[in-house]
Design a protein around this motif. Structure first.
Motif, PDB file in Angstrom:
ATOM      1  N   PHE A   5       0.850  -1.183   0.000  1.00  0.00           N
ATOM      2  CA  PHE A   5       0.000   0.000   0.000  1.00  0.00           C
ATOM      3  C   PHE A   5       0.887   1.234   0.000  1.00  0.00           C
ATOM      4  O   PHE A   5       1.672   1.437   0.917  1.00  0.00           O
ATOM      5  CB  PHE A   5      -0.908  -0.013   1.232  1.00  0.00           C
ATOM      6  N   PRO A   6       0.786   2.089  -1.012  1.00  0.00           N
ATOM      7  CA  PRO A   6       1.645   3.268  -1.080  1.00  0.00           C
ATOM      8  C   PRO A   6       1.278   4.303  -0.027  1.00  0.00           C
ATOM      9  O   PRO A   6       0.100   4.582   0.201  1.00  0.00           O
ATOM     10  CB  PRO A   6       1.419   3.803  -2.489  1.00  0.00           C
ATOM     11  N   VAL A   7       2.279   4.864   0.619  1.00  0.00           N
ATOM     12  CA  VAL A   7       2.055   5.863   1.663  1.00  0.00           C
ATOM     13  C   VAL A   7       1.717   7.213   1.045  1.00  0.00           C
ATOM     14  O   VAL A   7       0.794   7.887   1.476  1.00  0.00           O
ATOM     15  CB  VAL A   7       3.296   5.971   2.570  1.00  0.00           C
ATOM     16  N   HIS A   8       2.470   7.607   0.033  1.00  0.00           N
ATOM     17  CA  HIS A   8       2.254   8.888  -0.646  1.00  0.00           C
ATOM     18  C   HIS A   8       2.140   8.667  -2.150  1.00  0.00           C
ATOM     19  O   HIS A   8       3.100   8.875  -2.884  1.00  0.00           O
ATOM     20  CB  HIS A   8       3.418   9.849  -0.369  1.00  0.00           C
ATOM     21  N   PRO A   9       0.966   8.243  -2.635  1.00  0.00           N
ATOM     22  CA  PRO A   9       0.835   8.046  -4.079  1.00  0.00           C
ATOM     23  C   PRO A   9       0.892   9.378  -4.815  1.00  0.00           C
ATOM     24  O   PRO A   9       0.511  10.423  -4.281  1.00  0.00           O
ATOM     25  CB  PRO A   9      -0.534   7.386  -4.223  1.00  0.00           C
ATOM     26  N   THR A  10       1.357   9.329  -6.054  1.00  0.00           N
ATOM     27  CA  THR A  10       1.508  10.542  -6.844  1.00  0.00           C
ATOM     28  C   THR A  10       0.171  11.191  -7.172  1.00  0.00           C
ATOM     29  O   THR A  10      -0.011  12.384  -6.991  1.00  0.00           O
ATOM     30  CB  THR A  10       2.258  10.234  -8.151  1.00  0.00           C
ATOM     31  N   HIS A  11      -0.779  10.412  -7.654  1.00  0.00           N
ATOM     32  CA  HIS A  11      -2.110  10.925  -8.001  1.00  0.00           C
ATOM     33  C   HIS A  11      -3.173  10.010  -7.372  1.00  0.00           C
ATOM     34  O   HIS A  11      -3.761   9.176  -8.056  1.00  0.00           O
ATOM     35  CB  HIS A  11      -2.299  10.966  -9.516  1.00  0.00           C
ATOM     36  N   PRO A  12      -3.451  10.169  -6.091  1.00  0.00           N
ATOM     37  CA  PRO A  12      -4.407   9.264  -5.443  1.00  0.00           C
ATOM     38  C   PRO A  12      -5.828   9.391  -5.982  1.00  0.00           C
ATOM     39  O   PRO A  12      -6.608   8.458  -5.891  1.00  0.00           O
ATOM     40  CB  PRO A  12      -4.339   9.673  -3.976  1.00  0.00           C
ATOM     41  N   GLU A  13      -6.143  10.524  -6.597  1.00  0.00           N
ATOM     42  CA  GLU A  13      -7.496  10.742  -7.102  1.00  0.00           C
ATOM     43  C   GLU A  13      -7.807   9.912  -8.336  1.00  0.00           C
ATOM     44  O   GLU A  13      -8.959   9.781  -8.732  1.00  0.00           O
ATOM     45  CB  GLU A  13      -7.710  12.228  -7.404  1.00  0.00           C
ATOM     46  N   ARG A  14      -6.816   9.301  -8.942  1.00  0.00           N
ATOM     47  CA  ARG A  14      -7.027   8.520 -10.165  1.00  0.00           C
ATOM     48  C   ARG A  14      -7.365   7.057  -9.901  1.00  0.00           C
ATOM     49  O   ARG A  14      -7.689   6.328 -10.829  1.00  0.00           O
ATOM     50  CB  ARG A  14      -5.765   8.568 -11.028  1.00  0.00           C
TER      51      ARG A  14
END
Length: 76
Positions: A5-14
């Motif tokens: 599970f990514p902690v800081h995804p680049t574009h979480p809204e996608r």
């Protein structure tokens, strides 16, 4: 086994974060509902992982994987 599970995804809204399939927000295959599940950083802030007792992510160390050139031995 579940995906990390990514902690800081680049574009979480996608992405829909409701299951391990990580479906696109415009094409959800899992039947998780009519709207996507938001990433915790969208609802709880950038330090969301501290609320759950996770350690802060380590900064990646610079890894030098460049090939090493070995000078050729001169044969006279």
């Amino acid at each position: 086994m579940s995906k990390p599970f990514p902690v800081h995804p680049t574009h979480p809204e996608r992405i829909c974060w409701g299951c391990d399939r990580y479906c696109s927000s415009t094409s959800m295959d899992c039947g998780n509902g009519s709207t996507r599940t938001m990433h915790p950083c969208e609802t709880l802030g950038e330090d969301w992982y501290l609320d759950y007792g996770f350690e802060p992510p380590a900064k990646p160390e610079k890894v030098d994987n460049a090939p090493r050139l070995i000078p050729a031995q001169r044969q006279d």
